[in-house]
Design an enzyme around this catalytic site. Sequence first.
Site, PDB file in Angstrom:
ATOM      1  N   THR A 158      -9.398  69.214   9.310  1.00 32.72           N
ATOM      2  CA  THR A 158      -9.815  69.117   7.900  1.00 32.72           C
ATOM      3  C   THR A 158      -9.020  68.062   7.147  1.00 32.72           C
ATOM      4  OG1 THR A 158     -10.506  71.422   7.877  1.00 32.72           O
ATOM      5  CG2 THR A 158      -9.982  70.430   5.749  1.00 32.72           C
TER       6      THR A 158
ATOM      7  N   THR B  39      -6.948  73.619  11.614  1.00 33.14           N
ATOM      8  CA  THR B  39      -6.224  74.894  11.536  1.00 33.14           C
ATOM      9  C   THR B  39      -6.842  75.996  12.395  1.00 33.14           C
ATOM     10  OG1 THR B  39      -7.511  75.484   9.572  1.00 33.14           O
ATOM     11  CG2 THR B  39      -5.381  74.415   9.207  1.00 33.14           C
TER      12      THR B  39
END
Lengths: 163, 163, 163, 163
Positions: A12, A85
């Site tokens: 991200t 993540t």
Amino acid sequence: MKPVRILTTGGTLDKVHDWRTENIAFAGQGKSQVPEVLDNGRCYFPAVEQLFQIDSLEMTETYRQLILERVMAAKEEAIVITHGTSTMDQTAHFLAKRNLGKTIVLTGAMRPFSLFVSDAGFNLGGAIIAAQALDHGVYGVMNGRVIPAASLKKNEQLGRFDA
Amino acid sequence: MKPVRILTTGGTLDKVHDWRTENIAFAGQGKSQVPEVLDNGRCYFPAVEQLFQIDSLEMTETYRQLILERVMAAKEEAIVITHGTSTMDQTAHFLAKRNLGKTIVLTGAMRPFSLFVSDAGFNLGGAIIAAQALDHGVYGVMNGRVIPAASLKKNEQLGRFDA
Amino acid sequence: MKPVRILTTGGTLDKVHDWRTENIAFAGQGKSQVPEVLDNGRCYFPAVEQLFQIDSLEMTETYRQLILERVMAAKEEAIVITHGTSTMDQTAHFLAKRNLGKTIVLTGAMRPFSLFVSDAGFNLGGAIIAAQALDHGVYGVMNGRVIPAASLKKNEQLGRFDA
Amino acid sequence: MKPVRILTTGGTLDKVHDWRTENIAFAGQGKSQVPEVLDNGRCYFPAVEQLFQIDSLEMTETYRQLILERVMAAKEEAIVITHGTSTMDQTAHFLAKRNLGKTIVLTGAMRPFSLFVSDAGFNLGGAIIAAQALDHGVYGVMNGRVIPAASLKKNEQLGRFDA
């Protein structure tokens, strides 16, 4: 004063807004945002090596093998890996199984750096310090916490990593 | 997982644009930006204690004495102090003379957090990790570097701290 | 669909943060931010002509004469002038005394474009529309209002222009 | 000095980053960003009325009928409607068929306001000026251009509206 190498893998942190699809995606050119995060932090000494730009849900053993090879090839002992993540814990476990004789710190972001109000700088700033300060081993550094690979786990409900 | 306390003292990190004077100054209300830096970093565990909001050129022995007292009063061993960069080294030397039995990390920013493209998050993210990871002592953490108090010195030409 | 020319003269809109002096000032290179404001607005058709970069408190009759000459030299009838807010009214009065046969719109910002949360785009977006839509004459466009030169006056207390 | 009413209907302008889905979407609470766009523009006089928050691909005749009713119910003659860009032309045609005796300006954004580097302020700033300056009728104001309803058409390739 230890030399630090940053290996970027996407996640991200590296995504940008795509006005055509109105989504958050990797830019067509595939250039990592990490050099700009460092520039904002006025942090010019780490070597930056862009490995690939993938969503961490796409992370496979082949990609992990490539990360491992680049960690081993690095002349630096202090290694930071930027990573999505969602599967950061799995890559940490994969690396922790080897005895690499280095301090390896995984980090990333919940909100892309390109959206300005992001956790990218905060996390990368922490990871770079951790890579220099910690003993050999594999760690995640997120949200102000150092978390050993064995207990690294994203809190999906709260969108953070707790130590 | 160590508890961390952040003492805020002002400095560039905390300044905002004042459209009346067209300068960068402390906001009238005097509220530190540090809670917002932490919020951006999704970092919710440190205790934040705002001591005052001054330019570090205004830092006197009386202010430093107050910082010292609050460091000693803190129940936490891991202390971060946000501070202007111009006299950060002097406050570090002042604290390093005492044997405080804590890990004390000074940090700050060259560009205010409120201007969005800032080194504040990067530096604070690093300082919070350092406060947990380092042995007792006094350090500066800026631009990805951990610098012991004795060798802390702003590079005024380049606007950064080198280790 | 009228061609539009933008003459830039500096003012707060064009200032940036200078970490050396910790002030808001014109960048050393002196490049106007207006092309970037247009880029953000995805507005690519106006011609942009940078005249100078001064604080509007430094505006003299010589500078105003130069603005006048460039307005007259422009082949476009629709002219936008970016200008500091403090003396915008005086430049508007100066231009309004001439019978220029053009629609001339002055605009600017209370907060520099480079600080991200700025009125620059909002004001310039309005000025470009006004330059195409209004009859010949001299106007200020600020904060969503079209104000004829004769009644243009900054509200110094509130930091805006009221119609 | 005409009173202006802004009717908000959603569209990209109003979307925010959702870290759970890693997409750009409407915030759960559904509060429009338009008041904040106005605040950035230091533009405090328009009345703002939030109708709904939908993607313009979801726009149906029922939603359009509601827009029409609120336009007619407004005491103001100058109306701005924030709208997604994909079907902005269809809503403009729908309204243009009625003889409403008002100046109605549709606007929107290609990049959400919440991502900081956005065309939202530029477009809304232009639309508010257009609503006050233009004769009765229905128009789109995007990217610095005033476009009558009949010729309004998004350039999907370039992500803008050309006049």
